[in-house]
Design a protein around this motif. Structure first.
Motif, PDB file in Angstrom:
ATOM      1  N   GLN A 351      37.595  40.206  43.047  1.00 50.95           N
ATOM      2  CA  GLN A 351      36.420  39.531  42.403  1.00 50.95           C
ATOM      3  C   GLN A 351      36.335  40.418  41.021  1.00 50.95           C
ATOM      4  O   GLN A 351      36.038  39.677  40.225  1.00 50.95           O
ATOM      5  CB  GLN A 351      35.476  39.459  43.411  1.00 50.95           C
ATOM      6  N   LEU A 352      36.256  41.637  41.007  1.00 52.57           N
ATOM      7  CA  LEU A 352      35.819  42.274  40.088  1.00 52.57           C
ATOM      8  C   LEU A 352      36.758  42.140  38.882  1.00 52.57           C
ATOM      9  O   LEU A 352      36.423  41.921  37.702  1.00 52.57           O
ATOM     10  CB  LEU A 352      35.911  43.806  40.551  1.00 52.57           C
ATOM     11  N   GLU A 353      37.976  42.046  39.396  1.00 46.95           N
ATOM     12  CA  GLU A 353      39.017  41.895  38.257  1.00 46.95           C
ATOM     13  C   GLU A 353      38.915  40.411  37.664  1.00 46.95           C
ATOM     14  O   GLU A 353      38.862  40.435  36.536  1.00 46.95           O
ATOM     15  CB  GLU A 353      40.556  42.160  38.938  1.00 46.95           C
ATOM     16  N   LYS A 354      38.730  39.346  38.442  1.00 46.31           N
ATOM     17  CA  LYS A 354      38.768  38.095  37.940  1.00 46.31           C
ATOM     18  C   LYS A 354      37.344  37.787  37.193  1.00 46.31           C
ATOM     19  O   LYS A 354      37.300  37.204  36.281  1.00 46.31           O
ATOM     20  CB  LYS A 354      38.844  37.117  38.980  1.00 46.31           C
ATOM     21  N   LEU A 355      36.199  38.330  37.815  1.00 46.97           N
ATOM     22  CA  LEU A 355      35.026  38.073  36.933  1.00 46.97           C
ATOM     23  C   LEU A 355      35.048  38.913  35.802  1.00 46.97           C
ATOM     24  O   LEU A 355      34.572  38.611  34.650  1.00 46.97           O
ATOM     25  CB  LEU A 355      33.909  38.492  37.921  1.00 46.97           C
TER      26      LEU A 355
END
Length: 483
Positions: A351-355
């Motif tokens: 999630q951290l990467e995509k957001l």
């Protein structure tokens, strides 16, 4: 043959004479079993092919919390080889036998050094975890007690330490080396006549050079050594356990040549010197090669830790700020409880990467958070009851993450501002280490909030910093022998 070893090492040249309570150890380097190396890599993309006959190489070893690694560099800092190992698990009665794990890992890593590089290594240094304390027999070097680990606290000793040390001194914390020493002394130590305090790095280095009772001024800070006066303070020297304190020199000082039996077993050269070490966090700072006042390293791990190279020494226990000496400068550090631990509570790595990809870092977030994993903050706000502030939470997770990353950047800016208020050199450039250094959007947000150039440090491994100390030691040794 690595069995019983004679106390004197005729083939080892002692490079400096010692004035205090050093004793030659009885280097007990038993043959170790060789578990598989966890990982190994040789050289890097910009390496020259092979090593020239006259090439001088430098070995740095880092003993961290869960494992150890080495880096071998040449004189310009190019990595020639590196490897790491996890500590093998040994038990001694109810508790874990850390000493055996560390010792075995040290010799396993020496075994992992590529054979063709060993004869080129001219200098070795080791860093260890800060305030990891070993009380040894001052005649044999054998531990008298299980080691006190870096994160262990001895609250029983705190009242006594506070009664002798100046108010707010760095030793006035339950996990300080001095509290560990006093706790041991009160429990069993006063009956032991021939005992000596060493830090983890000191003891591992002793296994290599055989001169017992030598430390460095970074490791010795938390036992009460004053690196500015280059001595133990009078309030400490007059204590009944002061004979346990080691001699202290600068990190990267050559002590002696590698012991003959180790040299012969592994095929290192005759003149390979062993130098004093440092702590793991300082070695990681050294790795970034931030050598001018005003240069800083922010480590974005589970917490937000900052270290700034300053011309002036700053110590303020209210904010948990203290200074380590680095030659003629001071490394001023502090740590906030904000950081990656909060992000982990809220988002997965994926999630951290995509957001993060969807954040516009040039846009200011209007969300005003103080992200903490739980109540309590020390630096740059000294408030043990400060509550985490992560509201209001917008419906859009990209906005929410943007607000958190920007709020942590504001805490970082406030931290550097506080160091300046306390009298440190003003920061002018920030290098980043830790997992957060990989997030380019966060780097751009931090650059805007700090108003400074922010980049990822090329090297952040403590083993690389220890290898740089080995370079320093070799230069000193050359100057000493030929200057």
């Amino acid at each position: 043959m690595l069995g019983g070893v004679s106390v004197t090492h005729p083939a080892s040249t002692v490079l400096f004479s010692w004035t205090s309570n050093q004793k030659c150890g009885n280097g007990l380097c038993n043959k170790v079993s060789k578990p598989r190396a966890i990982s190994m890599s040789l050289g890097n993309g910009n390496n020259k092919k092979g090593v020239g006959a006259a090439e001088r190489l430098y070995l740095g070893l880092d003993f961290g919390t869960s494992g150890a690694r080495f880096a071998i560099i040449d004189k310009v800092g190019t990595i020639q080889a590196e490897a790491k190992r996890e500590y093998p698990l040994y038990s001694s009665g109810e508790s874990r036998d850390w000493v055996r794990s560390w010792k075995e890992t040290l010799f396993s890593l020496l075994e992992d050094v590529p054979r063709d590089l060993r004869k080129h290594i001219v200098s070795i240094s080791i860093d260890g975890t800060s305030a990891t304390t070993i009380i040894v027999d001052s005649d044999t070097g054998e531990p008298l007690w299980r080691p006190f680990l870096y994160n262990e606290s001895c609250p029983d000793a705190l009242p006594m330490v506070k009664s002798i040390a100046p108010p707010n001194h760095t030793v006035c914390s339950g996990s300080s080396t001095l509290c560990k020493l006093v706790s041991w002394w009160n429990y069993v130590g006063s009956n032991k006549k021939s005992a000596l305090l060493l830090h983890q790095a000191d003891w591992l280095l002793w296994l290599l050079h055989g001169k017992l009772g030598i430390s460095d001024y970074n490791n010795a800070l938390k036992v009460g050594y004053d690196p500015e006066l280059e001595s133990y303070p009078s309030w400490l020297v007059c204590q009944p356990y002061s004979h346990l304190l080691p001699s202290v020199v600068a990190p990267g000082t050559p002590i002696a040549c590698l012991k003959e039996e180790i040299r012969n077993k592994f095929g290192f050269q005759k003149d390979c010197v062993v130098c004093t070490g440092t702590t793991d966090s300082i070695a990681a700072f050294l790795a970034a090669r931030a050598t001018q006042p005003g240069k800083a390293v922010t480590s974005l791990g589970s917490t937000l830790a900052i270290k700034l190279l300053s011309n002036t020494r700053i110590d303020d226990s209210q904010f948990g700020v203290y200074s380590h000496r680095l030659d003629d400068k001071w490394l001023v550090g502090g740590a906030s409880n904000s950081g990656g631990a909060v992000l982990r509570q809220l988002f997965s790595d994926d999630q951290l990467e995509k957001l993060s990809e969807q954040i516009n870092p040039s846009q200011t977030s209007l969300l005003d958070y103080y992200p903490l994993p739980r109540a309590g903050e020390r630096f740059p706000v000294a408030d043990p009851n400060l509550a985490p502030r992560l509201l209001p939470r917008p419906e859009n997770d990209v906005e929410f993450l943007h607000g958190i990353l920007e709020s942590i950047a504001r805490i970082e800016a406030k931290a550097y501002g506080l160091l300046k208020e306390l009298g440190a050199t003003q920061v002018d450039e920030v290098f980043t280490a830790g997992g957060g250094a990989k997030n380019d959007k966060w780097t751009k947000i931090r650059e805007r909030v700090l108003g400074l150039p922010v980049s990822r440090a090329n090297q952040t491994e403590a083993a690389y910093g220890a290898a740089l100390l080995a370079v320093k030691g070799d230069q000193q040794n050359h100057h000493h022998l030929f200057g």
